[in-house]
Scaffold this active site. Structure first.
Site, mmCIF file in Angstrom:
data_model
loop_
_atom_site.group_PDB
_atom_site.id
_atom_site.type_symbol
_atom_site.label_atom_id
_atom_site.label_comp_id
_atom_site.label_asym_id
_atom_site.label_seq_id
_atom_site.Cartn_x
_atom_site.Cartn_y
_atom_site.Cartn_z
ATOM 1 N N PRO A 1 36.834 44.137 35.245
ATOM 2 C CA PRO A 1 37.131 42.715 35.388
ATOM 3 C C PRO A 1 38.609 42.431 35.112
ATOM 4 O O PRO A 1 39.190 42.969 34.171
ATOM 5 C CB PRO A 1 36.239 42.061 34.331
ATOM 6 C CG PRO A 1 35.127 43.036 34.117
ATOM 7 C CD PRO A 1 35.756 44.389 34.293
ATOM 8 N N GLU A 2 39.204 41.613 35.958
ATOM 9 C CA GLU A 2 40.615 41.265 35.808
ATOM 10 C C GLU A 2 40.733 39.808 35.367
ATOM 11 O O GLU A 2 39.731 39.182 34.994
ATOM 12 C CB GLU A 2 41.348 41.544 37.119
ATOM 13 C CG GLU A 2 41.267 43.015 37.528
ATOM 14 C CD GLU A 2 41.931 43.326 38.860
ATOM 15 O OE1 GLU A 2 42.804 42.538 39.290
ATOM 16 O OE2 GLU A 2 41.582 44.337 39.480
#
Length: 287
Positions: free
Chosen positions: A2-3
């Site tokens: 996840p960014e």
């Protein structure tokens, strides 16, 4: 992994559902998920009978500000890093347990936050009120400015890039340069800037650097509006996929036609990371 948009989406979901709720207890199913304190018992003792005042995000880190049950005294911080496959899910307590559930946080008798993590790289912290999150959460204190911060100016960005001979894709993934920009949105920002990902950072013109900065901000904002990107494990707190993947310009679109010119998207590896680009819109690889 996840960014920034995915973590920000999770933060907003947690803010929506968990604020002012008391943490009545915890269950740690995988002790090594707890990075601080040393034992699950200490983790539980620190969190029990606190309330969540608000959730914050720094880069890809999440942390909740905790207060005492009467809302009068600071009670420390609850920190989380999702790493590669972590998920924070807001579920009813009777919901069947996922086999990769690592930690449960009980918020009353009916609802809980579950930390689900297939690869087990994710971490959680309880930080006492005498310390700040960046003093305890590994790596957080070294992060560069947020893409949306006033400190992330074209001048700052240019000064950093002009010092590096590494390819621009690898450089902008450095969290010490800018916090939260990861593989997906680096590819997207470089496409919008018409910059080949293997271009040495110090060869970019000032106009290109400013365009890249603006493109990174634009694509992150767009993805946040779409609830992030789901290509593998990412889910929001309600267990729902993000929607940005269906509108991505180049990421995960190998051999598919470019949305601008129709040229097939190509994939190479830079710095050990899969990198997607359009050979027409972004030019040929530098010699």
């Amino acid at each position: 992994m996840p960014e920034l948009p995915e973590v920000e989406t999770v933060r907003r979901g947690l803010d929506r559902y968990t604020l002012d709720r008391a943490i009545t207890g915890t269950e740690v199913l995988l002790p090594r998920t707890i990075a601080h304190p040393e034992t699950p018992e200490e983790f539980n003792f620190g969190l029990q009978h606190t309330k969540i005042k608000t959730w914050h995000r720094r880069g890809k880190y999440l942390y909740a500000e905790l207060v005492s049950k009467d809302l009068q005294q600071p009670a420390g911080w609850l920190g989380v890093h999702l790493r590669m496959t972590g998920q924070l899910l807001w579920v009813e307590s009777h919901t069947e347990m996922h086999k990769h559930t690592r930690v449960r946080l009980f918020l009353g008798k009916d609802w809980e936050i579950r930390f689900v993590d297939q690869r087990t790289f994710g971490q959680m912290w309880w930080i006492p009120p005498s310390k700040l999150p960046e003093q305890v959460m590994t790596g957080m204190g070294k992060l560069g400015p947020e893409p949306f911060d006033l400190a992330f100016t074209p001048e700052y960005f240019a000064a950093k890039l002009q010092k590096s001979q590494r390819n621009i894709k690898t450089v902008i993934l450095d969290q010490n340069l800018v916090a939260g920009l990861g593989n997906i949105y680096a590819d997207e920002a470089l496409f919008l800037s018409k910059i080949h990902p293997n271009t040495p950072a110090n060869q970019l013109a000032i106009a290109q650097i400013e365009l890249l900065r603006n493109s990174a901000i634009k694509v992150l904002q767009t993805s946040i509006e779409q609830g992030g990107t789901t290509f593998s494990n990412y889910l929001n707190v309600q267990g729902t996929n993000g929607n940005y993947g269906g509108m991505a310009w180049v990421y995960n679109r190998t051999k598919q036609p470019c949305r601008v010119c129709g040229t097939p998207i190509e994939k190479i590896r830079l710095g050990g990371r899969g990198t997607h680009y359009c050979p027409h819109c972004q030019g040929t690889e530098p010699a």
